[in-house]
Design a protein around this motif. Structure first.
Motif, PDB file in Angstrom:
ATOM      1  N   VAL A 341       0.865  -1.183   0.000  1.00 40.65           N
ATOM      2  CA  VAL A 341       0.000   0.000   0.000  1.00 40.65           C
ATOM      3  C   VAL A 341       0.893   1.222   0.000  1.00 40.65           C
ATOM      4  O   VAL A 341       1.899   1.261   0.717  1.00 40.65           O
ATOM      5  N   LYS A 342       0.543   2.204  -0.800  1.00 46.32           N
ATOM      6  CA  LYS A 342       1.323   3.443  -0.845  1.00 46.32           C
ATOM      7  C   LYS A 342       0.399   4.635  -0.631  1.00 46.32           C
ATOM      8  O   LYS A 342      -0.571   4.811  -1.368  1.00 46.32           O
ATOM      9  N   ALA A 343       0.683   5.419   0.393  1.00 44.75           N
ATOM     10  CA  ALA A 343      -0.121   6.603   0.689  1.00 44.75           C
ATOM     11  C   ALA A 343       0.329   7.760  -0.183  1.00 44.75           C
ATOM     12  O   ALA A 343       1.538   8.004  -0.336  1.00 44.75           O
ATOM     13  N   VAL A 344      -0.640   8.462  -0.780  1.00 44.41           N
ATOM     14  CA  VAL A 344      -0.334   9.603  -1.643  1.00 44.41           C
ATOM     15  C   VAL A 344      -1.214  10.783  -1.219  1.00 44.41           C
ATOM     16  O   VAL A 344      -2.231  10.599  -0.550  1.00 44.41           O
ATOM     17  N   PRO A 345      -0.843  11.998  -1.633  1.00 48.72           N
ATOM     18  CA  PRO A 345      -1.618  13.188  -1.234  1.00 48.72           C
ATOM     19  C   PRO A 345      -2.993  13.247  -1.900  1.00 48.72           C
ATOM     20  O   PRO A 345      -3.382  12.379  -2.674  1.00 48.72           O
ATOM     21  N   GLU A 346      -3.687  14.334  -1.611  1.00 46.64           N
ATOM     22  CA  GLU A 346      -5.035  14.559  -2.127  1.00 46.64           C
ATOM     23  C   GLU A 346      -5.056  14.619  -3.655  1.00 46.64           C
ATOM     24  O   GLU A 346      -4.130  15.134  -4.286  1.00 46.64           O
ATOM     25  N   VAL A 347      -6.116  14.089  -4.242  1.00 46.09           N
ATOM     26  CA  VAL A 347      -6.313  14.159  -5.695  1.00 46.09           C
ATOM     27  C   VAL A 347      -6.941  15.509  -6.042  1.00 46.09           C
ATOM     28  O   VAL A 347      -8.015  15.841  -5.546  1.00 46.09           O
ATOM     29  N   LEU A 348      -6.267  16.255  -6.904  1.00 42.27           N
ATOM     30  CA  LEU A 348      -6.779  17.571  -7.308  1.00 42.27           C
ATOM     31  C   LEU A 348      -7.523  17.528  -8.640  1.00 42.27           C
ATOM     32  O   LEU A 348      -8.454  18.297  -8.860  1.00 42.27           O
ATOM     33  N   GLU A 349      -7.093  16.634  -9.533  1.00 39.33           N
ATOM     34  CA  GLU A 349      -7.693  16.592 -10.867  1.00 39.33           C
ATOM     35  C   GLU A 349      -7.533  15.202 -11.460  1.00 39.33           C
ATOM     36  O   GLU A 349      -6.591  14.475 -11.134  1.00 39.33           O
ATOM     37  N   VAL A 350      -8.460  14.857 -12.323  1.00 33.70           N
ATOM     38  CA  VAL A 350      -8.423  13.556 -12.989  1.00 33.70           C
ATOM     39  C   VAL A 350      -8.390  13.780 -14.496  1.00 33.70           C
ATOM     40  O   VAL A 350      -9.092  14.645 -15.025  1.00 33.70           O
ATOM     41  N   SER A 351      -7.561  13.005 -15.191  1.00 31.99           N
ATOM     42  CA  SER A 351      -7.534  13.059 -16.660  1.00 31.99           C
ATOM     43  C   SER A 351      -7.938  11.698 -17.209  1.00 31.99           C
ATOM     44  O   SER A 351      -8.485  10.874 -16.480  1.00 31.99           O
ATOM     45  N   ASP A 352      -7.641  11.437 -18.480  1.00 36.32           N
ATOM     46  CA  ASP A 352      -8.108  10.212 -19.124  1.00 36.32           C
ATOM     47  C   ASP A 352      -7.659   8.946 -18.396  1.00 36.32           C
ATOM     48  O   ASP A 352      -8.443   8.022 -18.188  1.00 36.32           O
ATOM     49  N   ASN A 353      -6.388   8.889 -18.011  1.00 38.17           N
ATOM     50  CA  ASN A 353      -5.865   7.678 -17.371  1.00 38.17           C
ATOM     51  C   ASN A 353      -4.898   7.972 -16.227  1.00 38.17           C
ATOM     52  O   ASN A 353      -4.038   7.153 -15.907  1.00 38.17           O
ATOM     53  N   SER A 354      -5.043   9.143 -15.638  1.00 48.02           N
ATOM     54  CA  SER A 354      -4.154   9.507 -14.533  1.00 48.02           C
ATOM     55  C   SER A 354      -4.831  10.522 -13.622  1.00 48.02           C
ATOM     56  O   SER A 354      -5.903  11.059 -13.939  1.00 48.02           O
ATOM     57  N   VAL A 355      -4.195  10.773 -12.485  1.00 52.96           N
ATOM     58  CA  VAL A 355      -4.673  11.792 -11.545  1.00 52.96           C
ATOM     59  C   VAL A 355      -3.514  12.707 -11.203  1.00 52.96           C
ATOM     60  O   VAL A 355      -2.347  12.307 -11.231  1.00 52.96           O
ATOM     61  N   THR A 356      -3.854  13.951 -10.901  1.00 53.94           N
ATOM     62  CA  THR A 356      -2.857  14.918 -10.450  1.00 53.94           C
ATOM     63  C   THR A 356      -3.019  15.106  -8.952  1.00 53.94           C
ATOM     64  O   THR A 356      -4.116  15.405  -8.464  1.00 53.94           O
ATOM     65  N   LEU A 357      -1.930  14.914  -8.207  1.00 56.29           N
ATOM     66  CA  LEU A 357      -1.957  15.009  -6.749  1.00 56.29           C
ATOM     67  C   LEU A 357      -1.603  16.411  -6.292  1.00 56.29           C
ATOM     68  O   LEU A 357      -1.088  17.228  -7.065  1.00 56.29           O
ATOM     69  N   SER A 358      -1.856  16.694  -5.029  1.00 53.81           N
ATOM     70  CA  SER A 358      -1.674  18.062  -4.520  1.00 53.81           C
ATOM     71  C   SER A 358      -0.223  18.519  -4.570  1.00 53.81           C
ATOM     72  O   SER A 358       0.055  19.711  -4.610  1.00 53.81           O
ATOM     73  N   GLY A 359       0.715  17.587  -4.578  1.00 53.80           N
ATOM     74  CA  GLY A 359       2.126  17.974  -4.675  1.00 53.80           C
ATOM     75  C   GLY A 359       2.583  18.205  -6.095  1.00 53.80           C
ATOM     76  O   GLY A 359       3.752  18.504  -6.332  1.00 53.80           O
ATOM     77  N   GLY A 360       1.679  18.047  -7.073  1.00 58.00           N
ATOM     78  CA  GLY A 360       2.018  18.249  -8.470  1.00 58.00           C
ATOM     79  C   GLY A 360       2.334  16.960  -9.207  1.00 58.00           C
ATOM     80  O   GLY A 360       2.419  16.950 -10.437  1.00 58.00           O
ATOM     81  N   GLU A 361       2.498  15.864  -8.497  1.00 61.42           N
ATOM     82  CA  GLU A 361       2.820  14.593  -9.134  1.00 61.42           C
ATOM     83  C   GLU A 361       1.633  14.068  -9.928  1.00 61.42           C
ATOM     84  O   GLU A 361       0.483  14.181  -9.503  1.00 61.42           O
TER      85      GLU A 361
END
Length: 373
Positions: A341-361
């Motif tokens: 399991v890998k914890a990641v920051p908040e999801v800010l935006e969703v695209s076709d096959n990915s998400v953008t996290l609050s840290g910009g990743e």
């Protein structure tokens, strides 16, 4: 006195029993074909909350028991879903409640009778969901009182994340999650939300199999079942071990299960001290809010005083007492430290096959599970 009870979950069953004890005539209307509320409901039923297959109760059997019907001594301290439902059904049978329940009857309207000011009565309109001939049957009945026992979590909350409608992968709410077999081992899954359901589903997904592994499971189980009668217990155990080992060798490397959170997470295991009967009852928001330093010491004792929350993507509950979500899970920290399991920051935006996290990743994913209440 006639009483209408809406819902045949735990509250509904207790209400029927209490009415009968007081000499009242109770009639319970249940929307689904099942008795037991969310413990019996099937995933996907509209307007009905259900629990996933591998759920384990967070509260121990002493606290989950009906006060006048203790659980059997041989029951485990924490119960899996099916065992708890079996207990509920035995309660129903013990007190002869089923005859007062009308399954697949949907209450569509409740209103005061025309002479309510004098009689205090209610008109309850009910639709029978299994048709007679080509027609469903609707009936309005008069009751002296109505008890609403439908629960509080029937309809899921879906977060409004920009771009979610564009996502080409699978999106479902935790209410629609059944078990890890819904996802292939190669799929990259992100669980949004880190409370009870989020942690449970994230750890459960660590056991997802590839299509090849699923076929191997079915074949090996079938073969063992065919010769089971001729095997000793030791030989049967050895056969299952060989099948499991072969599956591991021929299996695929699984990507981690991602779990997104906004503010970190406080997680306790079910047993952190004695007496066991009180172990989870004190692990509540009241304890965190009223005695934050005690809760922090308890958490540190469980996961180790040197546990680096930030290293694993978590906002430390030690530095933010009482602000992060609270959950109970026995496997989370173990799976987190193993990279399953890998914890990641908040999801800010969703695209076709990915998400953008609050840290910009930007994180590529194949499926999203919304554990958002």
């Amino acid at each position: 006195m006639k009483v209408a009870i809406v819902g045949a979950g735990l509250a509904g069953l207790v209400s029927i029993k209490s009415c009968k004890e007081e000499g009242l005539e109770a009639t319970c209307f249940e929307l689904t074909p099942y008795i037991g509320g969310l413990w019996a409901a099937r995933r996907g039923d509209a307007g009905v909350s259900a629990v996933y297959d591998h759920l384990i109760t967070n509260f121990n059997k002493e606290m989950m028991s009906f006060s006048d019907y203790p659980m059997p001594a041989h029951y485990p301290t924490y119960l899996p879903k099916k065992m708890f439902h079996d207990y509920v059904m035995s309660y129903c049978e013990r007190f002869d409640l089923e005859k007062d329940i009308k399954l697949q009857h949907k209450v569509t309207n409740i209103q005061r009778s025309e002479d309510y000011s004098e009689s205090g009565c209610w008109d309850v309109t009910v639709t029978r969901l299994f048709p007679v001939g080509d027609e469903t049957v609707e009936e309005t009945m008069r009751f002296d009182a109505v008890m609403i026992c439908v629960g509080a979590y029937a309809y899921p909350h879906m977060p409004e994340i920009p771009g979610l409608q564009r996502f080409k992968g699978r999106v479902l709410h935790s209410q629609d999650y059944t078990n890890s077999s819904e996802f292939d081992a190669r799929e990259r899954v992100l669980v949004v939300g880190n409370s009870h359901s989020g942690c449970d589903i994230a750890t459960d997904l660590c056991h997802r199999l590839s299509k090849r592994e699923k076929v191997m499971d079915q074949v090996s189980n079938h073969m063992i079942a065919q010769i089971s009668d001729s095997l000793t217990e030791e030989e049967r155990t050895a056969a299952h071990f060989i099948a499991h080992s072969t599956k591991q060798v021929l299996g695929v490397e699984k990507p981690p299960v991602y779990m997104s959170s906004r503010s970190g997470v406080d997680i306790l295991k079910r047993n952190y001290g004695k007496p066991v009967g009180l172990s989870v009852s004190f692990a509540t928001d009241d304890l965190r809010l009223c005695f934050p330093s005690l809760f922090q010491r308890l958490l540190r004792w469980q996961v180790g005083s040197g546990f680096d929350f930030k290293k694993y993507g978590l906002n430390s509950p030690i530095t933010k007492p009482g602000r992060s979500p609270f959950a109970i899970n026995d496997d989370f920290y173990d799976y987190l430290t193993k990279g399953m399991v890998k914890a990641v920051p908040e999801v800010l935006e969703v695209s076709d096959n990915s998400v953008t996290l609050s840290g910009g990743e930007e994180l590529e994913v194949d499926g999203l599970i919304m554990a958002t209440g």
